[in-house]
Design a protein around this motif. Structure first.
Motif, PDB file in Angstrom:
ATOM      1  N   VAL A 190     -14.922 -38.213 -22.809  1.00 37.56           N
ATOM      2  CA  VAL A 190     -16.045 -39.149 -22.856  1.00 37.56           C
ATOM      3  C   VAL A 190     -16.971 -39.488 -23.924  1.00 37.56           C
ATOM      4  N   TYR A 191     -17.161 -39.930 -25.119  1.00 42.19           N
ATOM      5  CA  TYR A 191     -18.010 -39.706 -26.110  1.00 42.19           C
ATOM      6  C   TYR A 191     -19.235 -41.417 -25.577  1.00 42.19           C
ATOM      7  N   TYR A 192     -20.795 -40.617 -25.560  1.00 42.23           N
ATOM      8  CA  TYR A 192     -21.649 -41.257 -24.951  1.00 42.23           C
ATOM      9  C   TYR A 192     -22.469 -41.077 -26.265  1.00 42.23           C
ATOM     10  N   CYS A 193     -22.712 -42.839 -27.288  1.00 43.04           N
ATOM     11  CA  CYS A 193     -24.376 -42.225 -27.534  1.00 43.04           C
ATOM     12  C   CYS A 193     -25.542 -43.051 -27.176  1.00 43.04           C
ATOM     13  N   GLY A 253     -14.920 -31.521 -15.596  1.00 47.10           N
ATOM     14  CA  GLY A 253     -15.604 -30.246 -15.221  1.00 47.10           C
ATOM     15  C   GLY A 253     -16.374 -29.372 -16.303  1.00 47.10           C
ATOM     16  N   LEU A 254     -16.574 -30.191 -17.200  1.00 48.42           N
ATOM     17  CA  LEU A 254     -17.885 -29.712 -18.059  1.00 48.42           C
ATOM     18  C   LEU A 254     -18.927 -30.696 -17.834  1.00 48.42           C
ATOM     19  N   ASP A 255     -19.868 -29.720 -18.878  1.00 47.07           N
ATOM     20  CA  ASP A 255     -21.402 -30.047 -19.331  1.00 47.07           C
ATOM     21  C   ASP A 255     -21.561 -31.222 -20.421  1.00 47.07           C
ATOM     22  N   ARG A 256     -22.223 -31.969 -20.290  1.00 47.00           N
ATOM     23  CA  ARG A 256     -22.186 -33.063 -21.730  1.00 47.00           C
ATOM     24  C   ARG A 256     -23.141 -32.231 -22.954  1.00 47.00           C
ATOM     25  N   GLU A 257     -22.418 -32.921 -23.798  1.00 47.90           N
ATOM     26  CA  GLU A 257     -22.009 -31.833 -25.258  1.00 47.90           C
ATOM     27  C   GLU A 257     -22.673 -32.351 -25.975  1.00 47.90           C
ATOM     28  N   PHE A 258     -23.666 -31.977 -26.662  1.00 46.23           N
ATOM     29  CA  PHE A 258     -24.078 -32.473 -28.103  1.00 46.23           C
ATOM     30  C   PHE A 258     -22.795 -32.704 -28.987  1.00 46.23           C
ATOM     31  N   VAL A 259     -23.154 -34.075 -29.454  1.00 39.09           N
ATOM     32  CA  VAL A 259     -21.674 -34.197 -30.527  1.00 39.09           C
ATOM     33  C   VAL A 259     -22.236 -33.865 -31.919  1.00 39.09           C
ATOM     34  N   GLY A 260     -23.467 -34.808 -31.924  1.00 43.38           N
ATOM     35  CA  GLY A 260     -24.192 -35.488 -33.905  1.00 43.38           C
ATOM     36  C   GLY A 260     -25.530 -36.504 -32.811  1.00 43.38           C
ATOM     37  N   GLY A 261     -26.419 -36.276 -34.466  1.00 41.03           N
ATOM     38  CA  GLY A 261     -27.675 -37.095 -34.157  1.00 41.03           C
ATOM     39  C   GLY A 261     -27.949 -37.496 -35.131  1.00 41.03           C
TER      40      GLY A 261
END
Length: 127
Positions: free
Chosen positions: A93-96, A42-50
């Protein structure tokens, strides 16, 4: 075709630690700026780290500062995200993601800065 394959997700109790990995096919990994993003239902994809292609510059979302560490191993063409002191709100869900277009010393924090994505790995944190 370049593929990004995440692994290492799972279920962990609050306060615990978990590491996720992203294996990148092909021979250009060392030239990619890499990022981790996450998306909860239900939420937008958000930045974790780069992390920059150079490996010298990293950035983190405020939510993960002090708890998450991003790193890369160019010899193994693999990106890592080490997470500690996990909280239920880290469940997602974590995406690279990878980009060959960004500066060698820069990593983006917006999804549209990346052109390559993995399928994601589920991380669930129980309270």
């Amino acid at each position: 075709q370049v593929q990004l394959v995440e692994s290492g997700g799972g279920l962990v109790q609050a306060g615990g630690s978990l590491s996720v990995s992203c294996a990148v096919s092909g021979r250009m990994f060392s030239l990619y700026s890499m990022g981790w993003f996450r998306q909860a239902p239900g939420l937008d994809r958000e930045f974790v780290g780069g992390i920059s292609a150079s490996g010298t510059n990293t950035k983190y979302a405020d939510s993960g500062k002090g708890r998450f560490t991003i790193s890369r191993d160019n010899g193994k063409s693999t990106l890592y995200l080490q997470m500690s002191n996990l909280k239920p709100e880290d469940t997602a869900v974590y995406y690279c993601a990878a980009s060959a277009a960004l500066s060698y010393y820069y990593s983006g924090s917006m999804p549209d800065e990346y052109e390559l994505w993995g399928q994601g790995t589920q991380v669930a944190v129980s309270s």
